[in-house]
Design a protein around this motif. Structure first.
Motif, PDB file in Angstrom:
ATOM      1  N   ASP A  52      36.342  51.682  37.064  1.00  0.00           N
ATOM      2  CA  ASP A  52      37.483  51.474  37.283  1.00  0.00           C
ATOM      3  C   ASP A  52      38.463  52.350  36.246  1.00  0.00           C
ATOM      4  OD1 ASP A  52      40.004  50.322  37.260  1.00  0.00           O
ATOM      5  OD2 ASP A  52      39.165  48.152  37.533  1.00  0.00           O
ATOM      6  N   PRO A  53      39.383  53.162  37.003  1.00  0.00           N
ATOM      7  CA  PRO A  53      40.306  53.975  36.052  1.00  0.00           C
ATOM      8  C   PRO A  53      41.237  53.136  35.337  1.00  0.00           C
ATOM      9  CG  PRO A  53      40.957  54.031  38.391  1.00  0.00           C
ATOM     10  CD  PRO A  53      39.734  53.318  38.376  1.00  0.00           C
ATOM     11  N   ASP A  54      41.542  51.928  35.485  1.00  0.00           N
ATOM     12  CA  ASP A  54      42.288  51.106  34.545  1.00  0.00           C
ATOM     13  C   ASP A  54      41.585  50.522  33.336  1.00  0.00           C
ATOM     14  OD1 ASP A  54      44.377  51.554  36.461  1.00  0.00           O
ATOM     15  OD2 ASP A  54      43.481  49.780  37.542  1.00  0.00           O
ATOM     16  N   LEU A  55      40.254  50.543  33.204  1.00  0.00           N
ATOM     17  CA  LEU A  55      39.687  50.089  31.959  1.00  0.00           C
ATOM     18  C   LEU A  55      39.593  51.168  31.210  1.00  0.00           C
ATOM     19  CD1 LEU A  55      36.989  47.751  34.056  1.00  0.00           C
ATOM     20  CD2 LEU A  55      39.122  47.275  32.454  1.00  0.00           C
ATOM     21  N   VAL A 333      30.181  34.150  33.698  1.00  0.00           N
ATOM     22  CA  VAL A 333      31.504  33.940  34.493  1.00  0.00           C
ATOM     23  C   VAL A 333      32.788  34.346  33.405  1.00  0.00           C
ATOM     24  CG1 VAL A 333      32.766  32.248  36.034  1.00  0.00           C
ATOM     25  CG2 VAL A 333      30.276  32.030  35.862  1.00  0.00           C
ATOM     26  N   TYR A 334      33.133  35.349  34.123  1.00  0.00           N
ATOM     27  CA  TYR A 334      34.611  35.835  33.319  1.00  0.00           C
ATOM     28  C   TYR A 334      35.741  35.051  33.762  1.00  0.00           C
ATOM     29  CZ  TYR A 334      38.272  38.716  31.241  1.00  0.00           C
ATOM     30  OH  TYR A 334      39.233  39.220  30.791  1.00  0.00           O
ATOM     31  N   GLU A 335      36.059  34.136  32.965  1.00  0.00           N
ATOM     32  CA  GLU A 335      37.272  33.205  33.151  1.00  0.00           C
ATOM     33  C   GLU A 335      38.585  33.681  32.038  1.00  0.00           C
ATOM     34  OE1 GLU A 335      35.438  29.307  35.199  1.00  0.00           O
ATOM     35  OE2 GLU A 335      35.446  29.422  33.061  1.00  0.00           O
ATOM     36  N   LYS A 341      42.508  41.448  37.654  1.00  0.00           N
ATOM     37  CA  LYS A 341      42.753  40.387  38.463  1.00  0.00           C
ATOM     38  C   LYS A 341      41.256  40.313  39.363  1.00  0.00           C
ATOM     39  CE  LYS A 341      45.560  36.859  40.714  1.00  0.00           C
ATOM     40  NZ  LYS A 341      46.666  36.662  41.033  1.00  0.00           N
ATOM     41  N   LYS A 342      40.787  41.450  39.739  1.00  0.00           N
ATOM     42  CA  LYS A 342      39.433  41.463  40.479  1.00  0.00           C
ATOM     43  C   LYS A 342      38.283  41.186  39.679  1.00  0.00           C
ATOM     44  CE  LYS A 342      38.939  46.494  40.026  1.00  0.00           C
ATOM     45  NZ  LYS A 342      38.725  48.027  40.874  1.00  0.00           N
ATOM     46  N   TYR A 343      38.327  41.184  38.438  1.00  0.00           N
ATOM     47  CA  TYR A 343      37.343  40.435  37.892  1.00  0.00           C
ATOM     48  C   TYR A 343      37.581  39.068  37.416  1.00  0.00           C
ATOM     49  CZ  TYR A 343      36.653  45.641  37.475  1.00  0.00           C
ATOM     50  OH  TYR A 343      36.785  47.055  37.740  1.00  0.00           O
ATOM     51  N   GLN A 344      38.610  38.687  37.478  1.00  0.00           N
ATOM     52  CA  GLN A 344      38.938  37.360  36.975  1.00  0.00           C
ATOM     53  C   GLN A 344      37.916  36.184  37.915  1.00  0.00           C
ATOM     54  OE1 GLN A 344      43.321  36.693  36.258  1.00  0.00           O
ATOM     55  NE2 GLN A 344      43.321  38.663  35.256  1.00  0.00           N
TER      56      GLN A 344
END
Length: 1001
Positions: A52-55, A333-335, A341-344
């Motif tokens: 992911d280029p945003d990370l 579980v990533y909360e 958002k796609k990982y939330q």
């Protein structure tokens, strides 16, 4: 002035180096690095790639501060806690280093806020936590999972040192084993969730007393890997699911739903991700007999990755996702809100085998879920030593990845004992910072309760629960918010305020959000009040997810109202949702007769024609179900599933019902074959109809595997001619037919074939029957290869038949006694220098001067060699195909190697070949069985049933069952079954070069 400027520049350079943000080398420049350079910390970030280029990924900690992190947690202060595994398997392997002080629990801290750990504290060190597989930080208490014990450490004065050590659970199997007890997670209900792989056969309390379920059944009655739940003090333990292989780490979301990964037998591409339905059976072994997935069964799945989990069997929960080959490890579980958002609200998972960290976005699918794969961090294309062992959410919402960092993974081997890394992943530019928390006020705790970090939530939950009504107003504000998951967290606490339980459960079951209604059901199960009225109301809910939870909630409720609710739920089954069907099956456990009778009374004759009703008959375990199964098995085109369902029925009338399907012998050959495959052997042999029809059944069988199964099942000695013909003509099943023939009828037919005038037939017979590694056959082979009146080709063939555990031992004695003819001695030498017997192999190598190339040198030096893949493939076909398969070719004995290049680095491949005993894959350990008749059997134990032990013998593709009553002893070998072949240096380099090409396409 100059000194000041220089000092400032040096400081900036040091800070830059410490932060180690990702600035990856180009592929070209990375490829120019030597293997030694790639292993260095300064190139750690170059070896892994973000999808992911945003990370942004940064290096938080590394050797020499810490090494070999097996598991990780992050506390409310943002400190990273690590279980080190320096002593992993090392005491069992004297070649590896060993720290007599034992392994360490470390606390690593970033005190100067530069994003990198600069302080390390040893919380505890001792041999009792060597290679611990789990750590959970709960305030000043720390749970460490290390079979045979689970420890609770307490830091009583908050100085970062353990002051008190207690045992919570003990007598756990799996010491120094990857399939042992794993980490504990704090759930939204205030309980602890944990799991153990299939070495954890049961669970005992701190006093060594085995625990039981709510019906008093010992935990050992549940098969293979298990999921548990308990109170924070270790009391009130429940078993929540079972029959996994190596379920590594259970993760729980805010609604109380469970998720985890599970590892397949190596090489079968069956690694899976599970949504864990409460009390579910997940199908690694046969539910009734414990038989291996490899043992033939009716209606088994066409693909091995699916067959691996018995997915066509009634009573097995489906898989959420199958991810192919791998060695899955930590999961969360990533909360949080920090990552995109796609990982939330999604599962994030480490798989050390393919060197990857992924998320699995899920969508609801009926009563279950479906998922896709989203890669996050990948080392497979550059640094295969990247072995992510765990993932944890920090208090700021970033995630941390623990990297075991090793050339291999699993199989109890370790190639590197001094390295290990911790990475942090966050959006670009988001520096690591730890929020300040107020755990003294209700308002502060409600704020902390919303944090993504479990250690923070534990402190907030505990305080809020102790405040009871004093926390109500603050919790109500969260309960009235728009965030569904935060509302669920509030509900778990509001529903435990004494005197207010019913109020908030009622509000929740009337809520428009189905996940809140779901949480209300789960909460009601943990409270003492009768919840049947709300379950009855929700049994007609439009959501299959809600009805699934109602099904779990009435499990083991014995009132007539519970049976009525089950019938309502069953009438809402649509005939396609397997998740829902299995929830109904789980719900009816131990009271099928009551629940199903109520359903059938209402259904009437519908069960004969309605697809949903027929599914319920297939799944049912009610006593009278055999009559309905028989009717469907006889009338339905797709009848294999119904015949398989007979294996799960315990009615003593089963044999009579099955034989009744034959219409006195007028049924089709297919029906008759299936009936005879599912009869109880003992009762069937006493039935006159069985004795009359068996010859007709055998003569009418079309499928050769069915024929062999029945001949073996009923010990049919009169099938000698057909068995012999099959042995000589069937390229796939010939060796199995020969083995059955020898067992039932001895050597007469084999000897007759060797007298044939056609030498081609003679050689064929020797090749097939010679593979039966039993003394009568071996003695006859000796008479053939030492008979100088026979042709050289026949004698050579007879000598090649001496491959096998027992045969090789006899051959060695003959060679030492000089009783082997010189003509066939070259083949005897080849057999003995590659024998499975390590003691014989060592002596044979000395006798024949066939030791491995003494110039092999260090493995790291070997790894620098340049090999030829086609030449390596020839080496593989010479030595390896006798036990390993690649793309369907070879013998399925050891692990499948079709994708081994994706799992093991070059260094690890060298280690596996040169030192096979250092890394025996779980499930491939060798055992020696001694039988009452004095014979010994060597092989791998596939499964143990009540009456039999099923062994896959060396060089064989099919298991052999030995009666427990005939076995004197079973001893596990200390050494690998894989022999050390006398390879020369270039041969090994070529072989590894070839194996590296075997990667996932």
């Amino acid at each position: 002035m100059k000194k000041s400027i220089i000092f400032s520049l040096l400081t900036l350079l040091i800070v830059f180096a410490c932060k180690q943000t990702q600035n990856t080398l180009s592929d070209e420049n990375y490829s120019k690095l030597s293997d030694d350079e790639k292993r260095k910390v300064e190139h750690a970030l170059d070896g892994i790639q973000l999808a992911d280029p945003d990370l942004e990924v940064t290096l938080f900690a590394s050797e020499p501060m810490m090494m070999n992190p097996t598991n990780m947690d992050i506390d409310a202060k943002g400190r990273v806690w690590i279980c080190e595994g320096y002593n992993y398997r090392n005491k069992l392997n004297p070649k590896n280093p060993y720290n007599k002080k034992g392994d360490r629990i470390l606390i690593m801290e970033d005190t100067n806020q530069d994003g990198k750990a600069d302080k390390s504290t040893v919380f505890y060190q001792g041999e009792d936590i060597n290679a611990a597989l789990g750590i959970s930080v709960l305030g000043n208490k720390v749970i460490v999972s290390c079979s045979p014990n689970v420890f609770l450490f307490t830091d009583e004065n908050n100085d970062g040192k353990a002051d008190k050590k207690e045992i919570i659970f003990t007598n756990l199997k799996g010491v120094q084993h990857d399939h042992a007890i794993h980490a504990f997670s704090f759930g939204p209900d205030g309980k602890l969730y944990f799991d153990g792989g299939n070495e954890v056969q049961t669970l005992s309390d701190k006093n060594g007393k085995e625990l039981t379920d709510d019906l008093g059944r010992p935990f050992s009655t549940y098969k293979q890997g298990k999921v548990f739940r308990c109170d924070v003090d270790g009391s009130n333990v429940e078993i929540l699911a079972h029959n996994f292989r190596n379920n590594y780490e259970v993760a729980v979301d805010s609604y109380g739903r469970m998720w985890q990964s599970d590892n397949d037998d190596d090489g079968n591409k069956g690694v899976r991700i599970n949504y864990v339905m409460d009390y579910g059976n997940y199908g690694f072994k046969d539910e009734m007999t414990g038989a291996s997935w490899q043992e033939r069964r009716t209606n088994w799945e066409s693909e091995i990755p699916l067959r691996h989990w018995h997915l066509n069997d009634p009573g097995v929960v489906p898989n959420l996702l199958q991810t192919g080959a791998g060695s899955p490890t930590g999961m969360i579980v990533y909360e949080g809100k920090l990552l995109p958002k796609k990982y939330q609200n999604q599962v994030i998972h480490c798989d050390a085998g393919p060197n990857i960290v992924r998320s699995y976005p899920v969508e609801k699918n009926g009563a279950g879920f479906k998922a896709t794969i989203n890669n996050i961090l990948d080392g497979s294309k550059r640094d295969q030593w990247f072995r992510p062992s765990d993932v944890t959410t920090a208090p700021d919402g970033s995630i941390f990845i623990a990297d075991w960092y090793d050339p291999g993974v699993g199989g109890h081997a370790m190639g590197d004992s001094v390295r290990g890394r911790i990475y942090r992943i966050a959006p670009k530019g988001e520096a690591y910072s730890v929020p300040k928390f107020d755990f003294e006020t209700a308002e502060g705790c409600v704020e902390a309760l919303q944090n993504a970090n479990l250690a923070v939530r534990y402190l907030a939950w505990t305080k809020l629960n102790s405040l009871q009504e004093k926390a109500e107003d603050a919790l109500v504000k969260l309960w009235k918010s728009d965030d569904s998951r935060m509302r669920a967290r509030a509900l778990w606490l509001l529903g435990k305020i004494k005197g207010k339980e019913a109020k908030y459960i009622q509000e929740a079951i009337d809520d428009t959000d189905e996940d809140i209604r779901l949480t209300a059901i789960r909460l009601s199960r943990e409270l003492p009040a009768d919840n049947l009225p709300i379950l009855k109301k929700l049994a007609t809910d439009a959501s299959a997810q809600i009805r699934r939870e109602v099904a779990f909630a009435i499990r083991h409720k014995t009132s007539p109202e519970a049976a009525a609710i089950w019938t309502i739920l069953a009438n809402n089954y649509d005939g396609t949702d397997r998740w829902y069907l299995e929830a109904l099956g789980i719900s009816a456990d131990n009271q099928w007769d009551a629940f199903f009778a109520n359903y059938i009374t209402q259904a009437g004759e519908k069960w004969k024609t309605n697809a949903a009703a027929k599914d319920l008959v297939w799944r049912s375990r009610s006593t009278d179900n055999i009559f309905r199964l028989a009717e469907l098995a006889k009338s339905e085109k797709e009848n294999l599933r119904y015949f398989r369902a007979f294996d799960f029925q315990n009615n003593p009338e089963k044999t009579k019902v099955l034989l009744g399907m034959l219409d006195g012998g007028n049924a089709s050959s297919e029906i008759m074959t299936l009936v005879f495959k599912h009869l109880d052997v003992t009762s069937a042999k006493q039935d006159a109809l069985f004795k009359t029809l068996l010859p007709k059944v055998l003569s009418g069988i079309k499928n050769p595997t069915d024929y062999l199964d029945l001949v073996k099942r009923y010990e049919m000695k009169d099938q000698s001619d057909r068995l012999t013909a099959m042995a000589m003509t069937d390229s796939l099943l010939g060796s199995e037919a020969a083995k059955i023939q020898v067992k039932l009828n001895g050597l007469a037919e084999f000897q007759k074939l060797t007298k044939n005038k056609n030498e081609e037939i003679v050689r064929k017979a020797i090749g097939v029957f010679g593979s039966v590694d039993e003394k009568p056959v071996t003695d006859y082979l000796i008479s053939l290869f030492n008979n100088k009146n026979l042709s050289k080709e026949v004698r050579n063939q007879a000598m090649y038949g001496m491959y096998g555990w027992n045969s090789e031992e006899i051959l060695w004695d003959l060679v030492k006694a000089n009783k082997v003819s010189a003509d066939v001695m070259p083949i005897a030498k080849k057999i003995l220098v590659g024998t499975w017997h390590s003691d014989i192999r060592t002596e044979a190598m000395k006798m024949f001067g066939a030791e491995m190339d003494k110039e092999l040198g260090d493995i790291n030096e070997l790894a620098k060699g340049v090999g030829n893949a086609p030449s390596g493939q020839k080496v593989f076909k010479t030595y390896c195909v006798a036990c390993h398969q690649v793309k369907g070719e070879g013998i399925n004995f050891g692990p499948n190697l079709t994708e081994i290049g994706s799992k093991l680095s070059k260094t690890a491949l060298y280690s596996a070949i040169i030192n096979p005993s250092q890394g025996i894959s779980f499930g491939y350990e060798g055992y020696k069985l001694k039988l009452k008749d004095g014979t010994e059997v060597e092989g791998m134990i596939l499964s143990k049933t009540e009456n039999d032990v099923n062994i896959k013998q060396i060089g064989s593709t099919n298991p052999t069952a030995f009666k427990r009553a005939d076995i004197v002893s079973m001893v596990e070998n200390e050494e690998s079954l894989m022999p050390k072949f006398p390879l020369q240096k270039q041969e090994i380099v070529d072989l590894v070069t070839y194996l590296q090409t075997l990667k996932k396409q």
